[in-house]
Write an enzyme that holds these catalytic residues in place. Sequence first.
Site, PDB file in Angstrom:
ATOM      1  N   GLU A 183      -0.164  26.995  49.623  1.00 33.56           N
ATOM      2  CA  GLU A 183       0.028  25.880  49.403  1.00 33.56           C
ATOM      3  C   GLU A 183       0.474  24.770  50.529  1.00 33.56           C
ATOM      4  OE1 GLU A 183       1.381  28.378  48.420  1.00 33.56           O
ATOM      5  OE2 GLU A 183       1.065  28.748  46.095  1.00 33.56           O
TER       6      GLU A 183
ATOM      7  N   GLU B 232       0.977  35.006  44.308  1.00 37.18           N
ATOM      8  CA  GLU B 232       2.133  34.750  43.186  1.00 37.18           C
ATOM      9  C   GLU B 232       2.256  35.566  42.638  1.00 37.18           C
ATOM     10  OE1 GLU B 232       2.309  29.647  43.344  1.00 37.18           O
ATOM     11  OE2 GLU B 232       5.309  30.318  43.666  1.00 37.18           O
TER      12      GLU B 232
ATOM     13  N   GLY C 147      -0.989  30.587  43.239  1.00 38.00           N
ATOM     14  CA  GLY C 147      -0.776  31.414  42.502  1.00 38.00           C
ATOM     15  C   GLY C 147      -1.328  32.458  42.123  1.00 38.00           C
TER      16      GLY C 147
ATOM     17  N   ALA D   4      -3.673  28.030  41.379  1.00 34.32           N
ATOM     18  CA  ALA D   4      -2.906  26.717  40.048  1.00 34.32           C
ATOM     19  C   ALA D   4      -4.667  25.662  40.424  1.00 34.32           C
ATOM     20  CB  ALA D   4      -2.211  25.888  41.132  1.00 34.32           C
TER      21      ALA D   4
HETATM   22  N1  COA Z   1      -8.536  24.808  41.515  1.00 33.85           N
HETATM   23  C1  COA Z   1      -9.814  24.822  41.373  1.00 33.85           C
HETATM   24  N2  COA Z   1     -11.522  25.024  42.127  1.00 33.85           N
HETATM   25  C2  COA Z   1     -11.526  25.679  42.807  1.00 33.85           C
HETATM   26  C3  COA Z   1     -10.025  26.463  42.991  1.00 33.85           C
HETATM   27  C4  COA Z   1      -7.942  25.844  42.733  1.00 33.85           C
HETATM   28  N3  COA Z   1      -7.720  26.587  43.402  1.00 33.85           N
HETATM   29  N4  COA Z   1     -10.749  27.151  44.154  1.00 33.85           N
HETATM   30  C5  COA Z   1     -12.014  26.540  44.257  1.00 33.85           C
HETATM   31  N5  COA Z   1     -12.271  26.394  43.617  1.00 33.85           N
HETATM   32  C6  COA Z   1     -13.943  25.726  43.487  1.00 33.85           C
HETATM   33  C7  COA Z   1     -14.311  25.219  44.440  1.00 33.85           C
HETATM   34  O1  COA Z   1     -13.185  23.482  44.693  1.00 33.85           O
HETATM   35  C8  COA Z   1     -15.471  24.975  44.226  1.00 33.85           C
HETATM   36  O2  COA Z   1     -16.169  23.897  43.576  1.00 33.85           O
HETATM   37  P1  COA Z   1     -17.158  23.050  43.488  1.00 33.85           P
HETATM   38  O3  COA Z   1     -18.733  24.168  43.604  1.00 33.85           O
HETATM   39  O4  COA Z   1     -17.024  22.513  42.531  1.00 33.85           O
HETATM   40  O5  COA Z   1     -17.409  22.563  45.501  1.00 33.85           O
HETATM   41  C9  COA Z   1     -15.443  26.490  43.664  1.00 33.85           C
HETATM   42  O6  COA Z   1     -14.215  26.412  42.895  1.00 33.85           O
HETATM   43  C10 COA Z   1     -15.948  27.576  44.423  1.00 33.85           C
HETATM   44  O7  COA Z   1     -15.109  27.564  45.627  1.00 33.85           O
HETATM   45  P2  COA Z   1     -15.713  27.645  47.549  1.00 33.85           P
HETATM   46  O8  COA Z   1     -14.387  27.407  48.124  1.00 33.85           O
HETATM   47  O9  COA Z   1     -16.764  26.966  47.561  1.00 33.85           O
HETATM   48  O10 COA Z   1     -15.659  29.461  47.559  1.00 33.85           O
HETATM   49  P3  COA Z   1     -16.305  30.632  48.063  1.00 33.85           P
HETATM   50  O11 COA Z   1     -16.798  31.145  47.632  1.00 33.85           O
HETATM   51  O12 COA Z   1     -16.067  29.491  49.731  1.00 33.85           O
HETATM   52  O13 COA Z   1     -14.075  30.296  48.187  1.00 33.85           O
HETATM   53  C11 COA Z   1     -11.467  30.138  47.596  1.00 33.85           C
HETATM   54  C12 COA Z   1     -13.385  30.723  47.523  1.00 33.85           C
HETATM   55  C13 COA Z   1     -11.186  30.727  46.648  1.00 33.85           C
HETATM   56  C14 COA Z   1     -11.446  31.436  49.107  1.00 33.85           C
HETATM   57  C15 COA Z   1     -11.153  29.236  48.167  1.00 33.85           C
HETATM   58  O14 COA Z   1     -12.107  28.565  46.955  1.00 33.85           O
HETATM   59  C16 COA Z   1     -10.263  28.570  48.710  1.00 33.85           C
HETATM   60  O15 COA Z   1      -9.621  28.887  49.602  1.00 33.85           O
HETATM   61  N6  COA Z   1      -9.656  28.150  47.285  1.00 33.85           N
HETATM   62  C17 COA Z   1      -8.532  27.923  47.236  1.00 33.85           C
HETATM   63  C18 COA Z   1      -7.413  28.145  47.508  1.00 33.85           C
HETATM   64  C19 COA Z   1      -6.145  28.260  47.412  1.00 33.85           C
HETATM   65  O16 COA Z   1      -5.909  27.992  48.074  1.00 33.85           O
HETATM   66  N7  COA Z   1      -5.643  27.742  45.646  1.00 33.85           N
HETATM   67  C20 COA Z   1      -3.934  27.272  45.889  1.00 33.85           C
HETATM   68  C21 COA Z   1      -3.844  26.591  45.013  1.00 33.85           C
HETATM   69  S1  COA Z   1      -2.124  25.679  45.194  1.00 33.85           S
END
Ligand code: COA
Length: 268
Positions: free
Chosen positions: A139, A120, A117, A66
Amino acid sequence: MSYSTLRIERLDKGVVWVEIDNPPANAISDALVDDLDALLSELEADKTARVLILASAHPKTFVAGADLKMMTQNASKYAGQGGAIRDAASRMQRVFDRVAKFPRPVIAAIHGHALGGGCELALACDFRFMSGGTIGLTEVSLGLIPGAGGTQRMTLLLGRAKATELIFFAKRLSKEEAEAIGLITKAVEPEQLREEVIAFAESLSERAVFAMGLAKQAMDAAVPLDHGLTVEAENFERTFGTGEPLEGIAAFLQKRPAKFLKDAAAKA
Ligand code: COA
């Protein structure tokens, strides 16, 4: 039709390769949910689309879950409006349910992170091939619960004990770990993902795909998910009443560990 967050490729033998393309993070925005909904309507009506593959155009991520930035904006926008957060989350749940009920086979081609998500969405597919990144229901690490079918489909797929462990600890599994517990169909090498998934899709397409759709519907009738999905959507909203998402999401966006214990102590 054209879609702002999806790239569609029509391949041989009725295979449709769809790439989710929603920069910067490939998170699930309202626009992506709307596009998926419209695409499913288009492909359901088009009987020449025999096997659907969901993949990603992002270099490192399948789907990042999400959109947490949008969610924090919505939480303040919807504050005090009963049911609004649940309604927004329910739309995502409903569209993923349409993926699960798509009347022909659906395959997830996961080359990178499939979290929250994203996991999911992959769980709503009939098959999951994975070549890199991590997969998991993250989550709870954000103070939320899986709200788009994850509590139901993870439990059905892996059993209550394993699902509890993965959901409580918000585990991010490698392709090898995911394959070992049956969360994915097959772990493959990155350079072989597309080729292997398309070959698998073609072999499905040569078979009776409409019978597969009907078998799917009958298998789903064994464990109807409607009540579980309703409770999941209600409880997703209830997490906002605990105060935990406020800390969990802020911590993620500020790139620091969440301090749930400190927060709970302060409230007690
Ligand atoms: N929603 C909104 N923004 C997100 C996001 C999400 N689910 N996941 C990542 N981003 C954003 C980060 O905040 C970051 O933004 P910034 O550049 O403004 O700081 C950008 O995307 C890159 O993320 P970053 O974590 O720096 O990249 P990464 O390559 O090291 O890691 C992920 C990528 C996807 C592994 C990591 O971002 C992550 O764990 N995201 C969350 C995943 C999650 O738990 N989702 C469940 C949501 S309910």
